[in-house]
Design an enzyme around this catalytic site. Structure first.
Site, PDB file in Angstrom:
ATOM      1  N   GLY A  37       0.800  -1.232   0.000  1.00 33.12           N
ATOM      2  CA  GLY A  37       0.000   0.000   0.000  1.00 33.12           C
ATOM      3  C   GLY A  37       0.833   1.282   0.000  1.00 33.12           C
ATOM      4  O   GLY A  37       1.901   1.366  -0.614  1.00 33.12           O
ATOM      5  N   ILE A  38       0.313   2.269   0.732  1.00 39.90           N
ATOM      6  CA  ILE A  38       0.952   3.590   0.773  1.00 39.90           C
ATOM      7  C   ILE A  38       2.363   3.495   1.378  1.00 39.90           C
ATOM      8  O   ILE A  38       3.296   4.160   0.922  1.00 39.90           O
ATOM      9  CB  ILE A  38       0.082   4.570   1.597  1.00 39.90           C
ATOM     10  N   TYR A  91     -12.248   4.424  13.619  1.00 41.40           N
ATOM     11  CA  TYR A  91     -11.247   4.950  12.667  1.00 41.40           C
ATOM     12  C   TYR A  91     -11.286   6.480  12.667  1.00 41.40           C
ATOM     13  O   TYR A  91     -10.244   7.140  12.742  1.00 41.40           O
ATOM     14  CB  TYR A  91     -11.546   4.382  11.276  1.00 41.40           C
ATOM     15  N   ASP A 125       5.541  -4.436  15.346  1.00 40.04           N
ATOM     16  CA  ASP A 125       4.130  -4.127  15.606  1.00 40.04           C
ATOM     17  C   ASP A 125       4.100  -2.742  16.243  1.00 40.04           C
ATOM     18  O   ASP A 125       4.629  -2.553  17.351  1.00 40.04           O
ATOM     19  CB  ASP A 125       3.546  -5.184  16.560  1.00 40.04           C
ATOM     20  N   THR A 130      -5.536   0.694  -2.383  1.00 35.30           N
ATOM     21  CA  THR A 130      -4.581  -0.146  -1.627  1.00 35.30           C
ATOM     22  C   THR A 130      -5.324  -1.372  -1.091  1.00 35.30           C
ATOM     23  O   THR A 130      -6.563  -1.407  -1.092  1.00 35.30           O
ATOM     24  CB  THR A 130      -4.002   0.609  -0.405  1.00 35.30           C
ATOM     25  N   PRO A 131      -4.564  -2.355  -0.552  1.00 32.11           N
ATOM     26  CA  PRO A 131      -5.215  -3.515   0.053  1.00 32.11           C
ATOM     27  C   PRO A 131      -6.208  -3.148   1.160  1.00 32.11           C
ATOM     28  O   PRO A 131      -7.221  -3.829   1.345  1.00 32.11           O
ATOM     29  CB  PRO A 131      -4.038  -4.321   0.596  1.00 32.11           C
ATOM     30  N   LEU A 132      -5.952  -2.048   1.886  1.00 28.02           N
ATOM     31  CA  LEU A 132      -6.878  -1.647   2.962  1.00 28.02           C
ATOM     32  C   LEU A 132      -8.282  -1.416   2.395  1.00 28.02           C
ATOM     33  O   LEU A 132      -9.287  -1.896   2.942  1.00 28.02           O
ATOM     34  CB  LEU A 132      -6.344  -0.386   3.653  1.00 28.02           C
ATOM     35  N   LYS A 192      -8.052   8.847  13.762  1.00 30.82           N
ATOM     36  CA  LYS A 192      -7.388   9.751  12.815  1.00 30.82           C
ATOM     37  C   LYS A 192      -7.555  11.223  13.241  1.00 30.82           C
ATOM     38  O   LYS A 192      -6.661  12.041  13.026  1.00 30.82           O
ATOM     39  CB  LYS A 192      -7.913   9.523  11.402  1.00 30.82           C
ATOM     40  N   ASN A 229       3.001   5.309   9.221  1.00 29.86           N
ATOM     41  CA  ASN A 229       2.020   4.969   8.189  1.00 29.86           C
ATOM     42  C   ASN A 229       1.092   3.830   8.597  1.00 29.86           C
ATOM     43  O   ASN A 229      -0.070   3.821   8.193  1.00 29.86           O
ATOM     44  CB  ASN A 229       2.777   4.580   6.908  1.00 29.86           C
TER      45      ASN A 229
HETATM   46  P1  NAD Z   1      -2.811  -1.250   3.864  1.00 32.21           P
HETATM   47  O1  NAD Z   1      -3.767  -2.059   4.675  1.00 32.21           O
HETATM   48  O2  NAD Z   1      -2.819  -1.429   2.402  1.00 32.21           O
HETATM   49  O3  NAD Z   1      -1.348  -1.453   4.429  1.00 32.21           O
HETATM   50  C1  NAD Z   1      -1.116  -1.272   5.800  1.00 32.21           C
HETATM   51  C2  NAD Z   1       0.131  -2.031   6.228  1.00 32.21           C
HETATM   52  O4  NAD Z   1       0.235  -1.867   7.654  1.00 32.21           O
HETATM   53  C3  NAD Z   1       0.067  -3.540   5.964  1.00 32.21           C
HETATM   54  O5  NAD Z   1       1.267  -3.967   5.354  1.00 32.21           O
HETATM   55  C4  NAD Z   1      -0.110  -4.158   7.356  1.00 32.21           C
HETATM   56  O6  NAD Z   1       0.518  -5.445   7.479  1.00 32.21           O
HETATM   57  C5  NAD Z   1       0.571  -3.114   8.232  1.00 32.21           C
HETATM   58  N1  NAD Z   1       0.105  -3.143   9.617  1.00 32.21           N
HETATM   59  C6  NAD Z   1      -1.151  -3.341  10.086  1.00 32.21           C
HETATM   60  N2  NAD Z   1      -1.151  -3.323  11.415  1.00 32.21           N
HETATM   61  C7  NAD Z   1       0.130  -3.086  11.808  1.00 32.21           C
HETATM   62  C8  NAD Z   1       0.766  -2.953  13.070  1.00 32.21           C
HETATM   63  N3  NAD Z   1       0.099  -3.098  14.227  1.00 32.21           N
HETATM   64  N4  NAD Z   1       2.096  -2.698  13.093  1.00 32.21           N
HETATM   65  C9  NAD Z   1       2.797  -2.581  11.946  1.00 32.21           C
HETATM   66  N5  NAD Z   1       2.257  -2.738  10.727  1.00 32.21           N
HETATM   67  C10 NAD Z   1       0.931  -2.967  10.666  1.00 32.21           C
HETATM   68  O7  NAD Z   1      -3.087   0.288   4.236  1.00 32.21           O
HETATM   69  P2  NAD Z   1      -2.950   1.617   3.335  1.00 32.21           P
HETATM   70  O8  NAD Z   1      -4.226   1.822   2.611  1.00 32.21           O
HETATM   71  O9  NAD Z   1      -1.677   1.598   2.595  1.00 32.21           O
HETATM   72  O10 NAD Z   1      -2.936   2.709   4.474  1.00 32.21           O
HETATM   73  C11 NAD Z   1      -1.737   3.220   5.037  1.00 32.21           C
HETATM   74  C12 NAD Z   1      -2.092   4.359   5.972  1.00 32.21           C
HETATM   75  O11 NAD Z   1      -2.822   5.366   5.261  1.00 32.21           O
HETATM   76  C13 NAD Z   1      -3.002   3.950   7.134  1.00 32.21           C
HETATM   77  O12 NAD Z   1      -2.641   4.682   8.281  1.00 32.21           O
HETATM   78  C14 NAD Z   1      -4.379   4.350   6.668  1.00 32.21           C
HETATM   79  O13 NAD Z   1      -5.263   4.583   7.720  1.00 32.21           O
HETATM   80  C15 NAD Z   1      -4.060   5.620   5.893  1.00 32.21           C
HETATM   81  N6  NAD Z   1      -5.079   5.963   4.898  1.00 32.21           N
HETATM   82  C16 NAD Z   1      -5.391   5.108   3.890  1.00 32.21           C
HETATM   83  C17 NAD Z   1      -6.375   5.470   2.974  1.00 32.21           C
HETATM   84  C18 NAD Z   1      -6.783   4.587   1.830  1.00 32.21           C
HETATM   85  O14 NAD Z   1      -7.779   4.917   1.145  1.00 32.21           O
HETATM   86  N7  NAD Z   1      -6.106   3.492   1.539  1.00 32.21           N
HETATM   87  C19 NAD Z   1      -7.029   6.699   3.111  1.00 32.21           C
HETATM   88  C20 NAD Z   1      -6.675   7.547   4.155  1.00 32.21           C
HETATM   89  C21 NAD Z   1      -5.678   7.164   5.049  1.00 32.21           C
END
Ligand code: NAD
Length: 257
Positions: free
Chosen positions: A17-18, A154, A63, A191-193, A158, A90
Site C-alpha cells: 500500500g501507501i 477509525y 508491531d 490499496t489492500p486496505l 485519525k 504509516n
Molecule cells: P494497507 O492495509 O494497504 O497497508 C497497511 C500495512 O500496515 C500492511 O502492510 C499491514 O501489514 C501493516 N500493519 C497493520 N497493522 C500493523 C501494526 N500493528 N504494526 C505494523 N504494521 C501494521 O493500508 P494503506 O491503505 O496503505 O494505508 C496506510 C495508511 O494510510 C493507514 O494509516 C491508513 O489509515 C491511511 N489511509 C489510507 C487510505 C486509503 O484509502 N487506503 C485513506 C486515508 C488514510
C-alpha cells in the site's frame, strides 16, 4: 543531488500500500529506508523487491502497538543508516462499525494501532532525532476531519492523530529541536486496505461504495499510492523546510466542497 541523500528513514506498515510506495520513493531520493511491518513474510518480499531495483532498504518486523518493538525498530534504523532522520508513521487499520455496534475490542484495537502507534513513534522518534533534527510525517485521513457513520473508531483515531501531531510539532519547534512534524490526509487510495473493506461487504454494496467514492471525488477517481508517497517525500525533504504542524490534504478535492 538526490533530495534525501545521506538520510535514514523508517516507514511503518511498509509491506504494501501507501507505506511500500513511500519507502520506494524515499529510497529513490537517495535515502536508506528501514521498512517495518507486522507481517514479516510480506515485508521481506517487499524489501527484496526494492533491493532488486538497486534501492537501499532493509526489513524489520515491528508491531507499532508494541512499545518495546518500537525501541528495537529505532535501533535497527540507526544500525542500518547510522542515525534516524525521517519517520513515517504509516501503519494503520480500519475496522468497520458505527457508534452503536462498534465493539469495545474493535475500538481499543483501532486506537492501539492507529493512535498509540503514532504516540510511541513520535515520542521515541523525537528522542532519537532531537540532537540532529529530523522530520516526522503521520498518516491521518480525510476521515480524521469528516464523520463516516461506519467508521466510528477509525474517525476517532485519525482525528486524534491530527491534533496530537500539531501538539508535538509546536513542542519541537519551540524547543528548537529542528524537527518538523506534519500530517498527510489521503482521500480514497487504491490499496489492500480499501480492497479488504470492499471484499467484506456484499458485492452490490461494494459497487455502491465505489460509485459513491468516485462520484463524490472532484477528480473522479481514487488515488494511486504513489500520489500519496510523492507528497510524503516532499514533506521529508528540505523543500518543505518551513512546513510544520500542517494538514496536507491529498484527497482529489474531496474535502474542498
Ligand atoms: P494497507 O492495509 O494497504 O497497508 C497497511 C500495512 O500496515 C500492511 O502492510 C499491514 O501489514 C501493516 N500493519 C497493520 N497493522 C500493523 C501494526 N500493528 N504494526 C505494523 N504494521 C501494521 O493500508 P494503506 O491503505 O496503505 O494505508 C496506510 C495508511 O494510510 C493507514 O494509516 C491508513 O489509515 C491511511 N489511509 C489510507 C487510505 C486509503 O484509502 N487506503 C485513506 C486515508 C488514510
Amino acid at each position: 543531488m538526490k533530495r534525501l541523500a545521506n538520510r535514514t528513514c523508517l516507514v511503518t506498515g511498509a509491506a504494501e500500500g501507501i507505506g511500500l510506495a513511500t519507502a520506494k520513493r524515499l529510497a529513490e531520493e537517495g535515502s536508506k529506508v528501514l521498512i517495518t511491518d507486522i507481517d514479516p513474510k510480506k515485508g521481506s518480499v517487499a524489501a527484496e523487491q526494492l533491493i532488486g531495483q538497486g534501492l537501499h532498504v532493509r526489513f524489520f518486523e515491528h508491531d507499532v502497538a508494541d512499545r518495546a518493538a518500537w525501541e528495537r525498530a529505532i535501533n535497527a534504523a540507526r544500525d542500518f543508516g547510522g542515525c534516524l532522520n525521517v519517520l513515517v508513521n504509516n501503519a494503520g487499520i480500519a475496522i468497520s462499525g458505527n457508534i452503536e455496534n462498534c465493539s469495545l475490542e474493535d475500538w481499543q484495537r483501532t486506537l492501539k494501532v492507529n493512535l498509540d502507534g503514532v504516540f510511541h513513534g513520535m515520542q521515541l522518534g523525537i528522542s532519537a532525532m532531537k540532537d540532529a533534527g529530523g522530520c516526522i510525517i503521520n498518516l491521518a485521513s480525510i476521515e480524521g476531519f469528516l464523520g463516516e457513520p461506519m467508521a466510528a473508531s477509525y474517525n476517532a483515531s485519525k482525528g486524534a492523530v491530527r491534533i496530537l501531531s500539531k501538539s508535538a510539532a509546536v513542542h519541537c519547534a519551540k524547543a528548537g529541536y529542528g524537527i518538523r512534524i506534519n500530517c498527510v490526509y489521503p482521500g480514497f487510495v487504491d490499496t489492500p486496505l480499501v480492497a479488504h473493506a470492499l471484499a467484506n461487504v456484499p458485492p452490490e454494496q461494494a459497487l455502491a461504495m465505489q460509485t459513491k467514492v468516485i462520484s463524490r471525488t472532484p477528480l473522479g477517481r481514487m488515488a494511486h499510492p504513489s500520489e500519496i508517497a510523492n507528497v510524503i517525500t516532499f514533506l521529508a525533504s528540505d523543500q518543505a523546510s518551513y512546513i510544520t504542524g500542517s494538514d496536507l490534504m491529498v484527497d482529489g478535492g474531496w474535502t474542498a466542497g
